[in-house]
Design a protein around this motif. Sequence first.
Motif, PDB file in Angstrom:
ATOM      1  N   GLY A  84       0.781  -1.229   0.000  1.00  0.00           N
ATOM      2  CA  GLY A  84       0.000   0.000   0.000  1.00  0.00           C
ATOM      3  C   GLY A  84       0.817   1.285   0.000  1.00  0.00           C
ATOM      4  O   GLY A  84       0.272   2.366  -0.195  1.00  0.00           O
ATOM      5  N   ILE A  85       2.118   1.190   0.216  1.00  0.00           N
ATOM      6  CA  ILE A  85       2.963   2.386   0.269  1.00  0.00           C
ATOM      7  C   ILE A  85       3.952   2.414  -0.893  1.00  0.00           C
ATOM      8  O   ILE A  85       4.054   3.405  -1.614  1.00  0.00           O
ATOM      9  CB  ILE A  85       3.709   2.477   1.623  1.00  0.00           C
ATOM     10  N   THR A  86       4.684   1.339  -1.083  1.00  0.00           N
ATOM     11  CA  THR A  86       5.588   1.253  -2.251  1.00  0.00           C
ATOM     12  C   THR A  86       5.207   0.099  -3.169  1.00  0.00           C
ATOM     13  O   THR A  86       5.561   0.102  -4.338  1.00  0.00           O
ATOM     14  CB  THR A  86       7.054   1.057  -1.809  1.00  0.00           C
ATOM     15  N   ASN A  87       4.503  -0.884  -2.618  1.00  0.00           N
ATOM     16  CA  ASN A  87       4.153  -2.055  -3.422  1.00  0.00           C
ATOM     17  C   ASN A  87       2.751  -1.910  -4.000  1.00  0.00           C
ATOM     18  O   ASN A  87       1.798  -2.530  -3.545  1.00  0.00           O
ATOM     19  CB  ASN A  87       4.253  -3.335  -2.583  1.00  0.00           C
ATOM     20  N   THR A  88       2.639  -1.034  -5.003  1.00  0.00           N
ATOM     21  CA  THR A  88       1.386  -0.910  -5.749  1.00  0.00           C
ATOM     22  C   THR A  88       1.735  -1.020  -7.236  1.00  0.00           C
ATOM     23  O   THR A  88       2.810  -0.585  -7.658  1.00  0.00           O
ATOM     24  CB  THR A  88       0.695   0.439  -5.488  1.00  0.00           C
ATOM     25  N   PRO A  89       0.859  -1.594  -8.044  1.00  0.00           N
ATOM     26  CA  PRO A  89       1.169  -1.784  -9.459  1.00  0.00           C
ATOM     27  C   PRO A  89       1.551  -0.494 -10.179  1.00  0.00           C
ATOM     28  O   PRO A  89       2.495  -0.490 -10.981  1.00  0.00           O
ATOM     29  CB  PRO A  89      -0.135  -2.375 -10.024  1.00  0.00           C
ATOM     30  N   ASN A  90       0.873   0.616  -9.869  1.00  0.00           N
ATOM     31  CA  ASN A  90       1.178   1.855 -10.589  1.00  0.00           C
ATOM     32  C   ASN A  90       2.584   2.357 -10.284  1.00  0.00           C
ATOM     33  O   ASN A  90       3.299   2.856 -11.171  1.00  0.00           O
ATOM     34  CB  ASN A  90       0.137   2.941 -10.271  1.00  0.00           C
ATOM     35  N   LEU A  91       3.024   2.211  -9.025  1.00  0.00           N
ATOM     36  CA  LEU A  91       4.379   2.641  -8.668  1.00  0.00           C
ATOM     37  C   LEU A  91       5.439   1.735  -9.282  1.00  0.00           C
ATOM     38  O   LEU A  91       6.485   2.200  -9.740  1.00  0.00           O
ATOM     39  CB  LEU A  91       4.549   2.671  -7.144  1.00  0.00           C
ATOM     40  N   LEU A  92       5.171   0.443  -9.313  1.00  0.00           N
ATOM     41  CA  LEU A  92       6.124  -0.506  -9.901  1.00  0.00           C
ATOM     42  C   LEU A  92       6.260  -0.267 -11.401  1.00  0.00           C
ATOM     43  O   LEU A  92       7.366  -0.278 -11.946  1.00  0.00           O
ATOM     44  CB  LEU A  92       5.679  -1.938  -9.614  1.00  0.00           C
ATOM     45  N   HIS A  93       5.132  -0.037 -12.067  1.00  0.00           N
ATOM     46  CA  HIS A  93       5.177   0.277 -13.501  1.00  0.00           C
ATOM     47  C   HIS A  93       5.900   1.604 -13.741  1.00  0.00           C
ATOM     48  O   HIS A  93       6.676   1.739 -14.693  1.00  0.00           O
ATOM     49  CB  HIS A  93       3.756   0.347 -14.086  1.00  0.00           C
ATOM     50  N   ALA A  94       5.664   2.591 -12.856  1.00  0.00           N
ATOM     51  CA  ALA A  94       6.317   3.894 -12.999  1.00  0.00           C
ATOM     52  C   ALA A  94       7.835   3.747 -12.888  1.00  0.00           C
ATOM     53  O   ALA A  94       8.593   4.358 -13.656  1.00  0.00           O
ATOM     54  CB  ALA A  94       5.801   4.872 -11.947  1.00  0.00           C
ATOM     55  N   MET A  95       8.275   2.929 -11.957  1.00  0.00           N
ATOM     56  CA  MET A  95       9.714   2.715 -11.796  1.00  0.00           C
ATOM     57  C   MET A  95      10.282   1.997 -13.018  1.00  0.00           C
ATOM     58  O   MET A  95      11.337   2.374 -13.537  1.00  0.00           O
ATOM     59  CB  MET A  95       9.992   1.905 -10.527  1.00  0.00           C
ATOM     60  N   GLY A  96       9.578   0.974 -13.481  1.00  0.00           N
ATOM     61  CA  GLY A  96      10.036   0.258 -14.658  1.00  0.00           C
ATOM     62  C   GLY A  96      10.122   1.154 -15.884  1.00  0.00           C
ATOM     63  O   GLY A  96      11.116   1.124 -16.626  1.00  0.00           O
ATOM     64  N   GLU A  97       9.112   1.976 -16.084  1.00  0.00           N
ATOM     65  CA  GLU A  97       9.098   2.883 -17.241  1.00  0.00           C
ATOM     66  C   GLU A  97      10.247   3.891 -17.154  1.00  0.00           C
ATOM     67  O   GLU A  97      10.865   4.221 -18.166  1.00  0.00           O
ATOM     68  CB  GLU A  97       7.760   3.629 -17.320  1.00  0.00           C
ATOM     69  N   TYR A  98      10.513   4.362 -15.937  1.00  0.00           N
ATOM     70  CA  TYR A  98      11.564   5.367 -15.770  1.00  0.00           C
ATOM     71  C   TYR A  98      12.938   4.800 -16.119  1.00  0.00           C
ATOM     72  O   TYR A  98      13.759   5.466 -16.763  1.00  0.00           O
ATOM     73  CB  TYR A  98      11.568   5.898 -14.332  1.00  0.00           C
ATOM     74  N   PHE A  99      13.201   3.573 -15.697  1.00  0.00           N
ATOM     75  CA  PHE A  99      14.551   3.014 -15.832  1.00  0.00           C
ATOM     76  C   PHE A  99      14.724   2.057 -17.021  1.00  0.00           C
ATOM     77  O   PHE A  99      15.830   1.544 -17.213  1.00  0.00           O
ATOM     78  CB  PHE A  99      14.939   2.274 -14.545  1.00  0.00           C
TER      79      PHE A  99
END
Length: 243
Positions: free
Chosen positions: A169-184
């Motif tokens: 609920g804080i760092t482990n959410t699909p939108n945040l994981l996708h955002a990190m993947g897209e960034y890097f």
Amino acid sequence: MLNVHSIESFGTHDGPGVRMVLFLQGCKLKCLYCHNPDTIDTAGGKEYHIDELVKMAIKLKPYFGKKGGVTVSGGEPLLQSKALIPFFKRLKEEGIHTNIDTNGRVLNHFSEELIDKYADLVMLDVKHMTEEGYEYITGQRNKETTFNFAKHREASGKAMWLRYVLIPGITNTPNLLHAMGEYFKEYETIEKIELQPYHKLGIHKWEALGWEYQLKEARENTKEEIDAAKEILQNYFKEVKVN
């Protein structure tokens, strides 16, 4: 001289192979989940002369094999970049692999020389993908320092690993994981990302310091959540490892 909190002789979770791990004293962040809060205060620690640390590393060299070496963690090791330059230089002369585990907030003349010339590997801790989330976790603003550091390392062409703590609920959410993947995803120097499932093993240290642990209500990840996070990130990174 380096201000050292503690030394681990046979680390296996701080870079490739078997490693001597130096945990340096002092950090400018106060991450809510920090499991070594006793390394945060810049006071304390024990002063070690570089010669003494190099001798320790040389003694352990037979155990390093082809992959192992020395990792400097913390605290935040780059606060002592100036002293780390001669240390890493000596290690390189001895043919010992060098690694820095950092939050990426220190990017100055000394840290740039250290990571550009003498750090074979950099492990970069990505705290959060939003400014609000970064400030909530670390107590500091400006998440862009981490990304500026990553850009600098990418430009050097030298190896980098990412590290990311999964908090439901804080760092482990699909939108945040996708955002990190897209960034890097275009980065060529990133060899892997290591996921650290959230745990509460450091709470007793916070209590011993008289500090309130603010993530008591957070729960640990289920196996299904960890597997789902790994599956998302495998779309973006060469290797995804769960520690």
